[in-house]
Design an enzyme around this catalytic site. Structure first.
Site, PDB file in Angstrom:
ATOM      1  N   LYS A   1      -3.983  -3.429  -9.867  1.00 55.61           N
ATOM      2  CA  LYS A   1      -2.550  -2.984  -9.221  1.00 55.61           C
ATOM      3  C   LYS A   1      -1.613  -4.004 -10.163  1.00 55.61           C
ATOM      4  O   LYS A   1      -1.918  -4.488 -11.050  1.00 55.61           O
ATOM      5  CB  LYS A   1      -2.775  -4.215  -7.973  1.00 55.61           C
ATOM      6  CG  LYS A   1      -3.719  -4.093  -7.047  1.00 55.61           C
ATOM      7  CD  LYS A   1      -3.776  -4.826  -6.022  1.00 55.61           C
ATOM      8  CE  LYS A   1      -4.997  -4.864  -4.924  1.00 55.61           C
ATOM      9  NZ  LYS A   1      -5.897  -3.669  -4.989  1.00 55.61           N
TER      10      LYS A   1
ATOM     11  N   TYR B   1       0.923  -1.184  -0.036  1.00 57.06           N
ATOM     12  CA  TYR B   1      -0.070  -0.058  -0.001  1.00 57.06           C
ATOM     13  C   TYR B   1       0.928   1.294   0.207  1.00 57.06           C
ATOM     14  O   TYR B   1       1.693   1.220   0.718  1.00 57.06           O
ATOM     15  CB  TYR B   1      -0.668   0.108   1.221  1.00 57.06           C
ATOM     16  CG  TYR B   1      -1.852  -1.171   1.220  1.00 57.06           C
ATOM     17  CD1 TYR B   1      -1.550  -2.526   1.518  1.00 57.06           C
ATOM     18  CD2 TYR B   1      -3.376  -0.784   0.830  1.00 57.06           C
ATOM     19  CE1 TYR B   1      -2.379  -3.430   1.508  1.00 57.06           C
ATOM     20  CE2 TYR B   1      -4.333  -1.738   1.011  1.00 57.06           C
ATOM     21  CZ  TYR B   1      -4.007  -3.247   1.286  1.00 57.06           C
ATOM     22  OH  TYR B   1      -4.633  -4.158   1.231  1.00 57.06           O
TER      23      TYR B   1
ATOM     24  N   HIS C   1      -5.907   2.194  -1.314  1.00 59.16           N
ATOM     25  CA  HIS C   1      -6.036   0.719  -1.920  1.00 59.16           C
ATOM     26  C   HIS C   1      -4.717   0.393  -2.342  1.00 59.16           C
ATOM     27  O   HIS C   1      -3.716   1.149  -2.431  1.00 59.16           O
ATOM     28  CB  HIS C   1      -6.690   0.716  -3.410  1.00 59.16           C
ATOM     29  CG  HIS C   1      -8.022   1.063  -3.141  1.00 59.16           C
ATOM     30  ND1 HIS C   1      -9.017  -0.053  -2.841  1.00 59.16           N
ATOM     31  CD2 HIS C   1      -9.105   1.722  -3.500  1.00 59.16           C
ATOM     32  CE1 HIS C   1     -10.109   0.294  -2.653  1.00 59.16           C
ATOM     33  NE2 HIS C   1     -10.235   1.448  -3.136  1.00 59.16           N
TER      34      HIS C   1
END
EC number: 4.6.1.16
Lengths: 313, 224
Positions: free
Chosen positions: A281, A242, A250
């Site tokens: 991601k 993170y 997020h």
């Protein structure tokens, strides 16, 4: 104990229990989260509803990497919990004075806790009654506009009678619930740490630094860059990374640590990259670089990481 | 009766003299296999993804222009392949500003026009380089799904490339990139291309090719 103080003195102890690294002090837990971006995982569940795993509490379990990092940097030291307990409780034991002092401390804390609860309940009650009185006044003003003063008097009466009544019932209830040795109007307090009554565990005998997986260099590198690491099982990786506190951000990366010459299957990159892109991601593989002659450089060695994202074609 | 089938377009490409094979005899070396893999990816990029100016690089574009551990491709995608998330925010901001400007202009024209003449429409310029990302040349690393990679191998590839692939010279219409690269204008990597990146092409045995963006460092993900 939250009530004692909000200041954490370093180095603080990390307790090793059956190979796990545990923290019991809420102050330490918030301290390391604030100062060293280390979150750990809360373990404690509510005894009555253990399936409510969303709301876990103390104690906090640290990853071996996290414990190692704190110990290496001198912020903390590892204490073997079982050995320490035996030495302090069973062999030496507590003197009568220490026991008495601890009892007094517990008594004071229980009174404080009860007082705080009572104060809060009182405030809540007052608020609710005010609201009721207001509604009543409005209602009366609607029907008979002249009798305003009478209604307030009546309201006061109700309030005071309610208060006295409530405090009486509360008294009886608490006297029944607490142990007979404790004074009335106090709560039973369960301390989360063992000091006091014990003194802070000594630095010696120092337990060896925690054993860490080979992904430790990547972990350390990212931690020092200010990233927060959480366990990555949910995303099939080692750490989910993170950019700030996980409560506010997020995660950005799904990270896997590797040695410089460890094999990486292409399928791993494709799978990780695709999964990561699906949840916005990037998939990261990183590890320590090594010297040309194959000799591993010590602590100063550089960490190199590569990020993979699906190209969308 | 043996029927000699016509070779496929891809086979013809591989058999062409576009690049130099390593081996002297019929045995193909690893390098030759890598080159064939690269040509397969090149073919896919050219015909299925409409890439242009594709070149096969066997030697590093940076001094001392040594031969690389494996061949790379470079080419121009039809539209920008990768937009850094911060750059995207910048583009959105610029686009917003432009729209506001246009609206204000239209309003002014409406209030100004006292006659019934239709005000001239402002063209929708979607290709405005200020508000739409322009394509840039990209590196492509051809790999096979069965390969084993390591951090060291990945680093070796990144270490010998420059940030933006060199422009092919105007005279070079072959498959191979020039070595050393022709003295063209030095490509600036731009504000948003801080670390090297390449496109990882992974070929499966069934000729499926998947493409992944690889960054040489920690780069935050795009928020598609």
């Amino acid at each position: 104990m939250a009530a004692s103080s909000d200041v954490v003195s370093e180095p603080f102890p990390i307790f090793r229990v059956a190979g796990n690294y545990i923290l019991y002090d809420i102050n330490v837990v918030s301290h390391i989260r604030r100062q060293y971006n280390i979150c750990g995982v809360l373990l404690g569940s509510l005894p009555q509803i253990p399936q409510q795993s969303v709301f876990l509490g103390l104690p906090l379990q640290l990853l071996p990497e996290e414990a190692r990092l704190l110990a290496e940097q001198g912020h903390a030291y590892i204490v073997d919990d079982a050995r320490e307990h035996k030495a302090a409780m069973l062999e030496a034991g507590l003197s009568e004075d220490e026991k008495a002092a601890f009892r007094t401390l517990l008594g004071r804390q229980s009174m404080e806790a009860a007082e705080a609860v009572r104060r809060k309940a009182g405030e809540r009650k007052e608020k609710a009654l005010k609201k009721i009185a207001m509604q009543r006044r409005k209602h009366k003003e609607g029907s008979v506009e002249t009798d305003a003063s009478g209604s307030t008097l009546e309201g006061d009466d109700v309030e005071s009678s309610l208060f006295s009544n409530a405090s009486q019932t509360e008294d009886t209830a608490s006297t029944i619930s607490v142990a007979s040795a404790q004074p009335p109007n106090s709560f039973a307090v369960t301390p989360t740490t063992s000091y006091p009554p014990l003194p802070q565990p000594d630095l010696s005998p120092a337990v060896l630094l925690p054993e860490v997986p080979s992904s430790y260099p990547l972990f350390k590198h990212l931690q020092q860059k200010g990233y927060f690491m959480m366990p990555g099982l949910r995303f099939g990786c080692q750490y989910s990374i993170y950019p700030g506190d996980p409560l506010r951000f997020h995660s950005h990366f799904l990270a896997v640590g590797r040695g410089w010459d460890d094999d990486i299957r292409m399928m791993e990159i494709v799978g990780g990259g695709r999964l990561g892109t699906g949840v916005k991601k990037a998939f990261m593989i990183g590890g320590n670089t090594e010297c040309k002659d194959g000799e591993e450089v010590g602590d100063q060695s550089e960490v190199r990481a590569f990020c993979f994202e699906w190209a969308g074609m | 009766m043996a029927v000699r089938r016509a070779s496929s377009a891809l086979q013809q490409l591989m058999a062409s003299d576009g690049y130099v094979l390593d081996s002297v005899d019929d045995e193909l070396s690893d390098w030759d296999h890598y080159c064939n893999l690269a040509l397969q990816v090149l073919h896919n990029l050219q015909h299925q993804h409409r890439w242009t100016q594709l070149k096969l690089h066997t030697h590093s574009p940076t001094a001392p222009y040594a031969r690389m551990s494996r061949p790379l491709l470079s080419g121009m995608p039809p539209r920008r392949l990768y937009v850094h998330p911060d750059e995207q925010i910048e583009f959105i901001r610029l686009d917003d500003e432009r729209k506001k400007r246009r609206k204000a202009q239209e309003k002014r024209q409406v209030t100004d026009s006292t006659t019934d003449t239709v005000p001239p429409t402002i063209p929708e310029d979607d290709d405005d380089p200020e508000t739409t990302p322009q394509p840039v040349r990209e590196w492509v690393l051809p790999t096979h799904i069965g390969e084993m990679w390591s951090l060291r191998r990945m680093a070796t590839v990144f270490d010998v490339i420059c940030s933006v692939p060199p422009d092919p010279g105007p005279s070079n219409d072959g498959l191979l990139a020039e070595n050393p690269p022709s003295e063209g204008p030095i490509q600036s990597p731009g504000r948003w291309r801080e670390v090297k990146r390449l496109l990882l092409a992974t070929v499966d045995d069934d000729s499926t090719i998947v493409y992944y963006i690889v960054h040489d460092g920690i780069v935050k993900p795009r928020q598609n």
